[in-house]
Design a protein around this motif. Structure first.
Motif, PDB file in Angstrom:
ATOM      1  N   SER A   1       0.608  -1.120   0.127  1.00  0.00           N
ATOM      2  CA  SER A   1      -0.160  -0.085   0.028  1.00  0.00           C
ATOM      3  C   SER A   1       1.301   1.536  -0.163  1.00  0.00           C
ATOM      4  CB  SER A   1      -0.824  -0.043   1.269  1.00  0.00           C
ATOM      5  OG  SER A   1      -0.270   0.331   2.341  1.00  0.00           O
ATOM      6  N   ARG A   2       1.518   1.179   0.054  1.00  0.00           N
ATOM      7  CA  ARG A   2       3.525   2.373   0.468  1.00  0.00           C
ATOM      8  C   ARG A   2       3.724   2.002  -0.679  1.00  0.00           C
ATOM      9  NH1 ARG A   2       3.883   7.603   1.967  1.00  0.00           N
ATOM     10  NH2 ARG A   2       5.719   8.352   3.032  1.00  0.00           N
ATOM     11  N   SER A   3       4.106   1.403  -1.554  1.00  0.00           N
ATOM     12  CA  SER A   3       5.068   0.970  -2.704  1.00  0.00           C
ATOM     13  C   SER A   3       5.460  -0.046  -3.037  1.00  0.00           C
ATOM     14  CB  SER A   3       6.644   1.280  -2.281  1.00  0.00           C
ATOM     15  OG  SER A   3       7.613   1.131  -3.339  1.00  0.00           O
ATOM     16  N   GLN A   4       4.520  -0.433  -4.226  1.00  0.00           N
ATOM     17  CA  GLN A   4       4.751  -2.095  -4.362  1.00  0.00           C
ATOM     18  C   GLN A   4       6.469  -2.362  -4.709  1.00  0.00           C
ATOM     19  OE1 GLN A   4       3.163  -3.789  -8.139  1.00  0.00           O
ATOM     20  NE2 GLN A   4       1.586  -3.027  -7.341  1.00  0.00           N
ATOM     21  N   VAL A   5       7.101  -1.332  -4.210  1.00  0.00           N
ATOM     22  CA  VAL A   5       8.934  -2.049  -5.137  1.00  0.00           C
ATOM     23  C   VAL A   5       9.192  -2.714  -3.088  1.00  0.00           C
ATOM     24  CG1 VAL A   5      11.218  -1.460  -5.389  1.00  0.00           C
ATOM     25  CG2 VAL A   5       9.817  -0.688  -7.026  1.00  0.00           C
ATOM     26  N   LEU A   6       8.943  -2.165  -2.373  1.00  0.00           N
ATOM     27  CA  LEU A   6       9.136  -2.420  -1.065  1.00  0.00           C
ATOM     28  C   LEU A   6       8.692  -4.043  -1.144  1.00  0.00           C
ATOM     29  CD1 LEU A   6       8.259   0.890   1.296  1.00  0.00           C
ATOM     30  CD2 LEU A   6      10.787  -0.161   1.364  1.00  0.00           C
ATOM     31  N   ALA A   7       7.146  -3.791  -1.104  1.00  0.00           N
ATOM     32  CA  ALA A   7       6.348  -5.624  -0.945  1.00  0.00           C
ATOM     33  C   ALA A   7       7.345  -6.112  -1.727  1.00  0.00           C
ATOM     34  CB  ALA A   7       5.939  -4.806  -1.563  1.00  0.00           C
ATOM     35  N   ILE A   8       8.005  -6.340  -2.938  1.00  0.00           N
ATOM     36  CA  ILE A   8       8.050  -7.325  -3.841  1.00  0.00           C
ATOM     37  C   ILE A   8       9.334  -7.197  -3.174  1.00  0.00           C
ATOM     38  CG2 ILE A   8       9.182  -7.265  -6.464  1.00  0.00           C
ATOM     39  CD1 ILE A   8       7.201  -5.839  -7.379  1.00  0.00           C
ATOM     40  N   THR A   9      10.509  -6.768  -3.135  1.00  0.00           N
ATOM     41  CA  THR A   9      11.636  -7.082  -2.721  1.00  0.00           C
ATOM     42  C   THR A   9      11.792  -8.200  -1.411  1.00  0.00           C
ATOM     43  OG1 THR A   9      12.162  -4.341  -3.243  1.00  0.00           O
ATOM     44  CG2 THR A   9      13.775  -4.976  -1.282  1.00  0.00           C
ATOM     45  N   ILE A  10      11.074  -7.258  -0.503  1.00  0.00           N
ATOM     46  CA  ILE A  10      11.026  -8.369   0.900  1.00  0.00           C
ATOM     47  C   ILE A  10      10.172  -9.094   0.741  1.00  0.00           C
ATOM     48  CG2 ILE A  10       9.496  -8.145   3.255  1.00  0.00           C
ATOM     49  CD1 ILE A  10      10.635  -5.070   3.282  1.00  0.00           C
ATOM     50  N   MET A  11       9.025  -9.156  -0.197  1.00  0.00           N
ATOM     51  CA  MET A  11       8.325 -11.014  -0.691  1.00  0.00           C
ATOM     52  C   MET A  11       9.424 -11.812  -1.211  1.00  0.00           C
ATOM     53  SD  MET A  11       5.293 -11.208  -3.329  1.00  0.00           S
ATOM     54  CE  MET A  11       6.191 -10.566  -4.685  1.00  0.00           C
ATOM     55  N   VAL A  12       9.682 -11.790  -1.773  1.00  0.00           N
ATOM     56  CA  VAL A  12      10.784 -12.021  -3.117  1.00  0.00           C
ATOM     57  C   VAL A  12      11.787 -13.366  -1.367  1.00  0.00           C
ATOM     58  CG1 VAL A  12      12.398 -12.942  -4.638  1.00  0.00           C
ATOM     59  CG2 VAL A  12      10.218 -11.249  -4.986  1.00  0.00           C
ATOM     60  N   PRO A  13      12.656 -13.507  -0.847  1.00  0.00           N
ATOM     61  CA  PRO A  13      13.244 -13.673  -0.322  1.00  0.00           C
ATOM     62  C   PRO A  13      12.763 -14.488   1.297  1.00  0.00           C
ATOM     63  CG  PRO A  13      14.337 -11.127  -0.003  1.00  0.00           C
ATOM     64  CD  PRO A  13      12.709 -11.379  -0.696  1.00  0.00           C
ATOM     65  N   ASN A  14      11.459 -14.937   1.212  1.00  0.00           N
ATOM     66  CA  ASN A  14      10.425 -15.030   2.214  1.00  0.00           C
ATOM     67  C   ASN A  14       9.408 -15.974   1.042  1.00  0.00           C
ATOM     68  OD1 ASN A  14      10.698 -13.660   4.877  1.00  0.00           O
ATOM     69  ND2 ASN A  14      11.082 -11.947   3.442  1.00  0.00           N
ATOM     70  N   SER A  15       9.764 -16.016  -0.182  1.00  0.00           N
ATOM     71  CA  SER A  15       8.852 -16.701  -0.358  1.00  0.00           C
ATOM     72  C   SER A  15       9.846 -18.160  -1.460  1.00  0.00           C
ATOM     73  CB  SER A  15       8.211 -16.634  -1.959  1.00  0.00           C
ATOM     74  OG  SER A  15       7.666 -16.861  -2.561  1.00  0.00           O
ATOM     75  N   LEU A  16       9.955 -18.254  -2.386  1.00  0.00           N
ATOM     76  CA  LEU A  16      11.014 -19.660  -2.623  1.00  0.00           C
ATOM     77  C   LEU A  16      12.086 -18.627  -3.408  1.00  0.00           C
ATOM     78  CD1 LEU A  16      10.892 -22.454  -4.818  1.00  0.00           C
ATOM     79  CD2 LEU A  16      10.455 -20.737  -6.886  1.00  0.00           C
ATOM     80  N   GLY A  17      12.815 -19.132  -2.539  1.00  0.00           N
ATOM     81  CA  GLY A  17      14.559 -18.829  -2.494  1.00  0.00           C
ATOM     82  C   GLY A  17      15.432 -19.305  -1.254  1.00  0.00           C
ATOM     83  N   PRO A  18      16.502 -19.460  -1.027  1.00  0.00           N
ATOM     84  CA  PRO A  18      17.581 -20.054  -0.544  1.00  0.00           C
ATOM     85  C   PRO A  18      17.303 -20.664   0.849  1.00  0.00           C
ATOM     86  CG  PRO A  18      18.594 -18.377  -2.266  1.00  0.00           C
ATOM     87  CD  PRO A  18      17.449 -18.401  -2.047  1.00  0.00           C
ATOM     88  N   ALA A  19      16.261 -19.718   1.513  1.00  0.00           N
ATOM     89  CA  ALA A  19      16.328 -19.777   3.188  1.00  0.00           C
ATOM     90  C   ALA A  19      15.093 -20.990   2.707  1.00  0.00           C
ATOM     91  CB  ALA A  19      15.489 -18.239   3.750  1.00  0.00           C
ATOM     92  N   GLU A  20      14.353 -20.627   2.328  1.00  0.00           N
ATOM     93  CA  GLU A  20      12.595 -21.765   1.782  1.00  0.00           C
ATOM     94  C   GLU A  20      13.331 -22.962   1.787  1.00  0.00           C
ATOM     95  OE1 GLU A  20       8.148 -22.211   0.869  1.00  0.00           O
ATOM     96  OE2 GLU A  20       9.208 -21.551  -0.704  1.00  0.00           O
ATOM     97  N   LEU A  21      14.625 -22.895   0.943  1.00  0.00           N
ATOM     98  CA  LEU A  21      14.716 -24.445   0.381  1.00  0.00           C
ATOM     99  C   LEU A  21      15.409 -24.975   1.809  1.00  0.00           C
ATOM    100  CD1 LEU A  21      15.589 -23.150  -3.699  1.00  0.00           C
ATOM    101  CD2 LEU A  21      13.335 -24.563  -2.159  1.00  0.00           C
ATOM    102  N   ILE A  22      16.918 -24.521   1.586  1.00  0.00           N
ATOM    103  CA  ILE A  22      17.949 -24.411   2.637  1.00  0.00           C
ATOM    104  C   ILE A  22      16.579 -24.894   4.359  1.00  0.00           C
ATOM    105  CG2 ILE A  22      19.347 -24.302   4.582  1.00  0.00           C
ATOM    106  CD1 ILE A  22      20.278 -21.861   1.874  1.00  0.00           C
ATOM    107  N   LEU A  23      16.160 -24.438   3.993  1.00  0.00           N
ATOM    108  CA  LEU A  23      14.556 -24.589   5.890  1.00  0.00           C
ATOM    109  C   LEU A  23      14.881 -26.293   5.728  1.00  0.00           C
ATOM    110  CD1 LEU A  23      13.931 -23.536   8.415  1.00  0.00           C
ATOM    111  CD2 LEU A  23      11.746 -22.789   7.299  1.00  0.00           C
ATOM    112  N   LYS A  24      14.075 -25.927   4.197  1.00  0.00           N
ATOM    113  CA  LYS A  24      12.798 -27.636   4.275  1.00  0.00           C
ATOM    114  C   LYS A  24      14.015 -28.535   3.668  1.00  0.00           C
ATOM    115  CE  LYS A  24       8.942 -25.258   3.315  1.00  0.00           C
ATOM    116  NZ  LYS A  24       7.294 -24.813   2.211  1.00  0.00           N
ATOM    117  N   TYR A  25      14.671 -28.815   2.828  1.00  0.00           N
ATOM    118  CA  TYR A  25      15.212 -29.538   2.728  1.00  0.00           C
ATOM    119  C   TYR A  25      17.064 -29.457   2.604  1.00  0.00           C
ATOM    120  CZ  TYR A  25      10.991 -29.052  -0.577  1.00  0.00           C
ATOM    121  OH  TYR A  25       9.904 -29.325  -0.134  1.00  0.00           O
ATOM    122  N   GLY A  26      17.864 -28.708   3.056  1.00  0.00           N
ATOM    123  CA  GLY A  26      19.212 -28.672   3.238  1.00  0.00           C
ATOM    124  C   GLY A  26      19.409 -29.141   4.714  1.00  0.00           C
TER     125      GLY A  26
END
Length: 786
Positions: A187-212
């Protein structure tokens, strides 16, 4: 008359799924009493009864020949390894009810509702609000980046570690909290949301957490949570977009001079968010072992690796420009990049499991990230459009008084409520341990498509104010960014035409997958049980559909609010079950290739879910004003189900004959125009509008556009009685029509308003004018702008 009674009783038997022995018992007795039957009838009747009722006879005489015929003719549906992984990823949930011609409203009502913890709510109230206050969407667009202090704040406050458990240094937030954070940021900025959304979605953190491996978790997760590492994940390639199994990035196993096993990577990736600034790169590649160092297999399948961005051969120096939206998005190139076996996610045990990891992660991620962005954007649009339309006047009336504008605003409000309801229901399931793969595809598709309609309609309402870029325009950048949401995480054409129903039919149907598994194992007993249960289900769906058609479902017992819509939902489920199984019988495996047919079945399935979520939301949070929104949504969604059903019948020649009957007794009709007016009038209640858009960030800065809009509405409501007095005076000829300023002064002179009212009128008018202003620039300045 006896024949009609006979048919009606059989329909009752089908409706309640009575056992086969009762069917034969009833048919025998009824025929003996009411029908003139001969010996041939009783011989055939006895043979059929003995064949079907005695299990061993049915296996030998019916089921075994069917299985042999299927095998001989090659009719066994083929499920590839990638499809199998997708089917295994995620769990069945409420969508399986729609394939059973029944819906358990009691269970739906009793499903646990996730509440934000105090820590999560405090983070939203403090850290998220502070981040929103630090910058503006316009500033980000002009700088083409976040300021260094904004980046530092994001990392220091663990915005990249929302999904990482506390034991590894993260925030350990629920999926619901994750969504609420993204919702407010967008609601403030799509750029802010996307920047923070992606690392908390599909990415190294989630994959390491589940399968690492444990070593990988200890090595990376704390650094990722605290922003010491910035992650990205490289999947998409020039010739592998939605079809991720087509990736050609290659990893070759070899032994170095010290005889140590290593992997040499070559890759070209694109559309990688955060790629240009990433320090830790997750990469998907096809792993090959040409020298058979690890075993007999040479092609080991899709594998995920972890790369230090500074490794020799990696080039992440370039940027994409996604429609001018300045979030970091990049191509990635790798030439002879050497990594260790231990750099594979999951270590040596993770080799070849990349596709499985991907679909399992996406089966959850699709239900969180993009729906949150769409919901936050829709709430912002609703707040802007509802406020602006009350203040903006044309032909002497505020524009929200015109029916055409009312129609758009009502739709925006209803879609926003529907997105919020479906988001809440989906996240409750995820937080309760469900992995609703099919429903998450529904959420990704409808959240982005409904947001597209919301923004397009909003741009229509605000008119010229929506097309002039600048600090005062709150909608243009969302409008520009829409195609990005539509495209990522699987293009919407693919999602609608192949995934929702294509996967759902096999995964969520109670018997089809069991039949396929039984055939693959040549298990005749298992196939018999599944096959005849399948037939029983079709008979039940037929009986229920016929009954609902002629009674319009009024006899169905349901609980809670809006019982009529729940009755219609059961009716729709019955028709969906019958029609989908009939189409499968007519088309067989070719149904999968009939993408338009599949897409329409997907529409029926998804709109049933959206109705379910909407009704559940109201049952959990009943508010009088929301009834109008629920009425709008249900009428709209049932109408869409009706359209999909008619189009399916029209495009299946053998069923086209039933089309007039379906049109004669439709499931629903369009909501009356009067409903639009009621919804818009409700939105004029300032407290109600704030409640519907509660997650929208409003800056305390007096110059902030949303702040100005809010104050303008407040003053507009406060000064409405004084404005009415002046309008009546003009109409009666007591005040001469002139400039607003002169009319205000004349009203004071003639005692129509007092000094306090005049001061408030002037202040309100000033705020009104400020809220409808658009940006303009000196020509020289304009040429330097981004």
């Amino acid at each position: 008359m006896e024949a009609l009674a006979f048919v009606l009783i059989l329909i009752i038997f089908g409706y309640f799924s009575y056992p086969l022995i009762l069917w034969f018992g009833f048919i025998g007795v009824y025929s003996l009493v009411f029908f003139d039957t001969n010996i041939l009838f009783w011989v055939i009747f006895a043979i059929l009864a003995v064949t079907f009722i005695i299990h061993k006879n049915r296996i030998n005489l019916i089921t075994s020949p069917i299985v042999k015929f299927i095998m001989k003719k090659g009719l066994l549906p083929k499920i590839s390894a990638t499809e199998e992984a997708a089917l295994q990823a995620g769990t069945n949930w409420v969508e399986s009810d729609y394939f059973k011609a029944d819906i358990n409203f009691k269970r739906i009502k009793e499903e646990y509702v996730t509440k934000l913890t105090k820590e999560e709510q405090d983070f939203i109230n403090n850290e998220v609000n502070e981040l929103c206050s630090m910058t503006t969407d316009w500033e980000i667009f002009q700088d083409r980046d976040l300021r260094p202090d904004v980046w530092k704040f994001i990392k220091d406050k663990k915005f990249f570690g929302m999904i990482i458990p506390k034991e590894y240094g993260g925030l350990g937030f629920s999926a619901t909290a994750h969504s609420h954070v993204i919702e407010k940021l967008v609601s403030r900025s799509q750029v802010l949301a996307i920047t923070i959304m992606v690392p908390n979605s599909l990415g190294p953190a989630e994959l390491i957490l589940k399968y690492g491996t444990q070593v990988q978790k200890d090595k990376y997760l704390d650094d990722l949570a605290n922003g010491r590492q910035v992650p990205c994940f490289g999947l998409t390639e020039p010739n592998a977009g939605s079809d991720a199994t087509s990736i050609t990035s290659s990893g070759v196993i070899f032994k170095d001079e010290d005889k140590k096993i290593k992997i040499k990577l070559n890759f070209e990736k694109r559309y990688i968010t955060l790629g240009n600034i990433a320090t830790l790169i997750g990469i998907a590649f096809q792993l090959h072992d040409p020298e058979q160092i690890l075993g007999e297999k040479k092609d080991l399948g899709i594998t995920f690796g972890l790369l230090d961005s500074k490794l020799k051969g990696i080039d992440n120096s370039r940027r994409h420009d996604p429609l001018g939206i300045p979030f970091v998005n990049s191509p990635l190139f790798g030439k002879d990049v050497v990594i260790e076996i231990d750099d594979i996610i999951g270590g040596i045990d993770g080799i070849g499991l990349g596709w499985q990891m991907l679909v399992e992660s996406l089966s959850i991620g699709r239900g969180i990230s993009l729906p949150s962005v769409s919901l936050g954007g829709s709430k912002l649009a609703l707040k802007v459009v509802s406020s602006y339309s009350q203040i903006r006047e044309q032909f002497g009336l505020s524009i929200d008084r015109f029916e055409g504008v009312e129609e758009k605003i009502a739709k925006i409000a209803a879609f926003t409520y529907m997105l919020n309801a479906s988001r809440n229901y989906t996240l409750d399931a995820i937080d309760n341990g469900v992995r609703p793969g099919v429903i998450n595809s529904v959420m990704k598709y409808h959240a982005t498509e409904k947001f597209r309609e919301v923004i397009n309609d909003s741009m229509d309402v605000v008119g010229g104010s929506g097309i002039i870029r600048g600090e005062k325009n709150l909608l243009a950048h969302a409008y520009f960014a829409l195609p990005i949401s539509i495209t990522v995480e699987g293009a919407n054409i693919l999602t609608r035409n192949l995934m929702q129903f294509g996967q759902g039919l096999i995964k969520s149907h109670p018997y089809i997958y069991k039949e396929i598994q039984a055939l693959n194992k040549n298990d005749v007993e298992a196939f018999d049980e599944a096959f005849f249960s399948h037939i029983k289900l079709v008979v039940k769906a037929f009986a229920k559909t016929i009954t609902c058609y002629f009674t319009r479902g009024y006899f169905l017992k349901t609980q809670g609010n809006f019982k009529r819509y729940k009755q219609k939902l059961v009716w729709a489920s019955s028709e969906f079950t019958l029609l989908s199984n009939t189409a499968l019988a007519l088309l067989g495996s070719a149904l999968k290739k009939r993408e338009n047919i599949s897409g329409r079945f997907g529409d029926m399935l998804s709109y049933m879910y959206l109705i379910t979520a909407t009704l559940r939301e109201f049952d959990n949070n009943p508010k009088e004003e929301d009834k109008d929104l629920v009425n709008y949504i249900c009428n709209y969604a049932f109408e869409e189900i009706q359209k999909a059903k008619e189009n399916i019948l029209y495009n299946l020649p053998m069923l086209k004959v039933f089309l007039p009957l379906v049109r004669l007794n439709p499931l629903s009709v369009k909501a009356p125009d009067k409903l639009n007016e009621k919804i818009v009038n409700n939105l004029k209640n300032e407290a109600y509008l704030k409640e519907l858009t509660s997650s929208v960030f409003v800056s305390s800065d007096a110059k902030d556009r949303l702040n100005i809009l809010e104050k303008a509405i407040e003053l507009n409501n406060e000064t409405k009685p004084a404005f009415i007095k002046i309008k009546l005076a003009i109409k009666n000829g007591d005040i001469k029509k002139d400039s607003l300023e002169n009319m205000f002064e004349e009203a004071l002179e003639k005692g129509i308003v007092d000094k306090n009212e005049l001061a408030q009128l002037k202040k309100a008018n000033k705020l009104k004018q400020s809220s409808i202003e658009v940006d303009s620039y000196k020509a020289r300045t304009y040429k330097t702008m981004r």
